[in-house]
Scaffold this active site. Structure first.
Site, short mmCIF file in Angstrom:
data_model
loop_
_atom_site.label_atom_id
_atom_site.label_comp_id
_atom_site.label_asym_id
_atom_site.label_seq_id
_atom_site.Cartn_x
_atom_site.Cartn_y
_atom_site.Cartn_z
N HIS A 133 74.72 -38.83 116.10
CA HIS A 133 75.00 -37.55 116.76
C HIS A 133 76.43 -37.50 117.32
O HIS A 133 76.92 -36.42 117.60
CB HIS A 133 73.93 -37.19 117.80
CG HIS A 133 74.01 -37.91 119.11
ND1 HIS A 133 73.22 -38.99 119.41
CD2 HIS A 133 74.78 -37.71 120.20
CE1 HIS A 133 73.49 -39.39 120.64
NE2 HIS A 133 74.43 -38.65 121.14
N ASP B 25 69.78 -43.51 114.98
CA ASP B 25 70.91 -42.69 115.43
C ASP B 25 72.22 -43.49 115.41
O ASP B 25 72.76 -43.85 116.45
CB ASP B 25 70.61 -42.15 116.83
CG ASP B 25 71.52 -41.01 117.22
OD1 ASP B 25 72.55 -40.81 116.55
OD2 ASP B 25 71.22 -40.31 118.21
N SER C 262 76.38 -42.49 124.82
CA SER C 262 75.93 -42.44 123.43
C SER C 262 76.88 -43.28 122.60
O SER C 262 78.09 -43.15 122.72
CB SER C 262 75.97 -41.01 122.92
OG SER C 262 74.75 -40.42 123.17
N1 ARG Z 1 69.75 -36.83 123.78
C1 ARG Z 1 70.78 -37.58 123.15
C2 ARG Z 1 72.12 -37.29 123.84
O1 ARG Z 1 72.14 -36.79 124.91
C3 ARG Z 1 70.81 -37.34 121.67
C4 ARG Z 1 71.22 -35.99 121.25
C5 ARG Z 1 71.30 -35.74 119.77
N2 ARG Z 1 70.08 -35.27 119.19
C6 ARG Z 1 69.65 -33.97 119.18
N3 ARG Z 1 68.47 -33.70 118.64
N4 ARG Z 1 70.34 -32.97 119.64
O2 ARG Z 1 73.16 -37.10 123.29
N1 GLU Z 2 72.67 -38.96 123.97
C1 GLU Z 2 73.53 -39.08 125.10
C2 GLU Z 2 75.01 -38.96 124.77
O1 GLU Z 2 75.42 -38.19 123.93
C3 GLU Z 2 73.25 -40.37 125.75
C4 GLU Z 2 71.96 -40.27 126.36
C5 GLU Z 2 72.05 -39.98 127.80
O2 GLU Z 2 72.49 -38.91 128.23
O3 GLU Z 2 71.63 -40.91 128.47
O4 GLU Z 2 75.85 -39.54 125.39
#
Ligand code: ARG
Ligand code: GLU
Length: 720
Positions: free
Chosen positions: A92, A228, A656
């Protein structure tokens, strides 16, 4: 045992327990700048199992983790995993780049991308990575010469001049970049010096059905089965120094790269996350948490739900829209879901009540201190009043982003307006041509990732929410007049302010841009979409923003005093500064958690779980041949492969792509998320339920070899 000794040892045990329970309360909390790892923190790390020294994390004389863990793009972390500049980060995090190379014929999001050799690695204009050269506290230099007698403007001016001087001096004679950032809410200023590389190429990415497996359904949720990750490579000039893209550039030879552990992990093992966490707010008073959970999160969530309904439908019905809206959708959905978890988590963990308890203790502590305690007590009162005043302004201030500039048509209008210069007559033809070409490139890039019908629908829901969610008495008179003449309910508003603006009509836009560049702004100013956005911008810039800043500026000072008071009150605790996109480490252990009564989560998932989820929902769709690969692996002699694990590392957005390391500093996985019950950790960390989610390195290696057929990449790494 004589009675006395027994009593004494019980006393000892008691005081130990009291001490210990305070430690437990903070255990695992904290994102530490390396220089704040004092002996107490280092002892905690060792007690948890850490086998290295603080110098192995950060050193300006020897290779250390800071040389291998880099800031990726505008807000992710990545790590160097070979002596040829191979970079690992999240899928991502590289999503925008993968999308930019994708077409209907070559859909790398759908099918994955694997460069077979260096020549096939894909350049990404605009993408940079930064490596930390050094960081240090420069508060004194930044505040030199500032006296209490100066007025605020004098103070600000001298401060700004000092900052400029310190930054310039720190990079003199080098190709480095300097940044000075506030730490501890502005109580301290720190210098960060970076080396920034500009030629970063895409090396490999799994298909969405691995890299985004589970999509929004599984996002922020455990148990998780997302692969990921994706791979890039840093290229440098022949001198190993940063260079703009050139086919002659060569893979960067790093000072340090991370060795990869293939031996696995078990519950309780030490884990450490290193990276660039973006932003946390751990020291806010209860009043701020009330504002977030009761006002701003619910409204923002509701508006994003409407936008997502439109975008998701568009993506379901067209492959082209699926590519176009892929990044936009992921961005909108990510925060939308996080806010929901955050509000829920804060309620469940009773975060507000817990903050209130601390505030009671704070009031009692400073009340005893007589006049000395007064400013601390006043600060908390100011915060209480300030946040109550902010309640009314919170939505107007935030909707400028959520409802106005969130529109892609806003970006086109705004880019056009920026063509206006003060002295157009003095511009030579070459400059004008260059400006027009740049303009066209930006606007084309917006068109490339949008669909006019979808944008029209988004325009309608955002602007009508703006009208409805902001109280009547706060709207600008002009905007209300526009609505009176062209109401939403008869479809007249969108017809006038979107359709008649013609911002997706290239003939019109190029012609308009030509005029604006020559200094003729009359047509632009007659454009209804421009008129609308101009009105809303003005309302924001002259009414909402100044009012918000006035209150918020006061809050900053009170927040600093409040924070100083908290430190005063808990002298034995080492405080860590809130995340601010600078280099940090957090440590913890591999651990499951109890989500609710009767539900206890295990700490690891496996490829069997992928087979269980595959094809059960849209977000889990999988190509039959890939599905078979998983089934075969699960049934094979080597058995299921570990996919993800959770640990008690304090992390946030920006982490991330961060490496998760074992006690010896070997890579055991790539961080990519947090668990649903613990997403409130940006405001309130509860070590019982806050967990970071890591993609297991063994799964990453399995995918590179078995899906990407890219053994040559694994050969580059140092496997242990
Ligand atoms: N929650 C994770 C972060 O904050 C992964 C986000 C990417 N995935 C998604 N389905 N949008 O970045
Ligand atoms: N998916 C998040 C990011 O893009 C990391 C997950 C979080 O926020 O802990 O940095």
């Amino acid at each position: 045992m004589p009675n006395l000794i027994r009593r004494f040892s019980r006393l000892l045990l008691l005081s130990f327990l009291v001490l210990f329970s305070r430690q437990i309360a903070f255990a695992d909390e904290g994102m530490w700048p390396p220089m704040l790892i004092n002996s107490a923190i280092f002892e905690q790390m060792k007690a948890k199992g850490f086998l290295l020294t603080p110098e192995s994390i950060y050193s300006t004389t020897n290779p250390s983790l800071k040389d291998a863990v880099v800031l990726f793009g505008r807000g992710c972390t990545a790590e160097i995993i070979s002596n040829q500049g191979l970079l690992l980060t999240n899928h991502h995090c590289g999503h925008g780049q993968i999308q930019s190379h994708s077409t209907i014929q070559n859909d790398y999001l759908q099918n994955g991308f694997w460069a077979k050799n260096r020549q096939e690695e894909l350049a990404n204009p605009g993408l940079t990575i930064s490596i930390l050269v050094r960081m240090e506290d420069v508060t004194q230099q930044c505040e030199a010469g500032i006296t209490p007698a100066m007025n605020p403007k004098e103070k600000n001016d001298l401060f700004a001049a000092n900052v400029k001087k310190v930054a310039a001096k720190s990079t003199e004679g080098t190709h480095y970049q300097a940044q000075i950032r506030p730490f501890f809410g502005g109580l301290q200023q720190w210098l960060l010096v970076y080396e920034t590389f500009q030629d970063i190429r895409l090396v490999g990415a799994p298909p969405n059905s691995i890299g985004k497996f589970g999509g929004d359904t599984d996002n922020w949720v455990w148990p998780r089965h997302t692969g990921d990750f994706c791979l890039f490579r840093i290229y440098a000039g022949k001198d190993n120094k940063p260079a703009a893209y050139s086919p002659d550039n060569v893979p960067y030879v790093p000072k340090k790269y991370l060795p990869v552990s293939t031996t696995g992990i078990k519950e309780g093992d030490f884990t450490m996350i290193v990276g660039y966490p973006g932003r946390t707010n751990e020291y806010l008073p209860s009043y701020a948490l009330e504002l977030v959970t009761k006002v701003s999160n619910p409204k923002k969530i509701a508006l994003r739900t409407k936008r997502l309904d439109i975008i998701n439908e568009a993506m379901r019905s067209s492959q082209l829209n699926r590519i176009k809206y892929s990044s936009t959708q992921a961005d909108i959905a990510n925060a939308w879901k996080k806010w929901q978890g955050e509000s829920l988590g804060m309620m469940k963990a009773d975060a507000i009540a817990s903050k209130q308890k601390t505030e009671e203790r704070y009031r009692a502590f400073f009340s005893q201190k007589g006049t000395e305690g007064k400013s601390y007590l006043d600060a908390l009162e100011d915060l209480k009043n300030g946040y109550s005043q902010l309640t009314k302004l919170s939505i107007p201030a935030q909707y400028q982003g959520e409802a106005v500039t969130a529109n892609d048509v806003y970006a086109i209008v705004n880019t056009t307006e920026k063509l206006l210069v003060r002295n157009p007559k003095q511009m030579d033809d070459a400059t004008r041509a260059k400006k027009l070409a740049d303009f066209k490139a930006i606007v084309r890039s917006v068109w490339k990732d949008t669909d006019p019908a979808v944008e029209r629908a988004l325009f309608e829901v955002t602007i009508s929410a703006y009208r409805k969610d902001i109280p009547d008495d706060m709207h600008s008179g002009n905007f209300l007049k526009m609505l009176e003449k062209n109401p939403f309910d008869k479809g007249q508003f969108v017809k006038t302010y979107f359709d008649e603006g013609k911002w997706f009509d290239s003939v019109y836009v190029w012609k308009l841009a030509g005029k604006v560049l020559k200094g003729d702004s009359s047509s632009l100013m007659k454009n209804p979409t421009w008129q609308l956005f101009h009105t809303l911008d003005q309302q924001f810039n002259t009414v909402f923003l100044p009012a918000y800043q006035k209150i918020n500026g006061g809050l900053e000072k009170s927040q600093q005093t409040f924070f100083t008071g908290l430190m005063e009150m808990d002298k034995s605790r080492t405080f860590y500064p809130d995340a601010n996109s600078t280099f940090r480490v957090a440590f913890g252990n591999v651990a499951g958690y109890t989500a609710k009564d009767g539900v206890k989560y295990d700490w690891q998932t496996h490829t069997t779980g992928i087979s269980e989820k595959a094809d059960t929902e849209l977000d889990f769709m999988m190509d039959p041949s890939l599905k078979k690969k998983f089934a075969d692996q699960n049934a094979s002699k080597t058995g299921p492969v570990p996919v993800a694990f959770i640990a008690s590392n304090h992390s946030t957005g920006g982490n991330s792509g961060s490496p998760v390391l074992n006690a010896k500093g070997e890579l055991i996985g790539v961080n990519f998320d947090r668990v649903w019950e613990g997403t409130m950790s940006d405001y309130y960390f509860d070590s019982r339920i806050c967990r970071n989610i890591t993609c297991d390195i063994r799964y990453i290696l399995w995918v590179i070899e078995n899906v990407g057929n890219s053994q040559h990449l694994v050969k580059e790494m140092e496997l242990r």
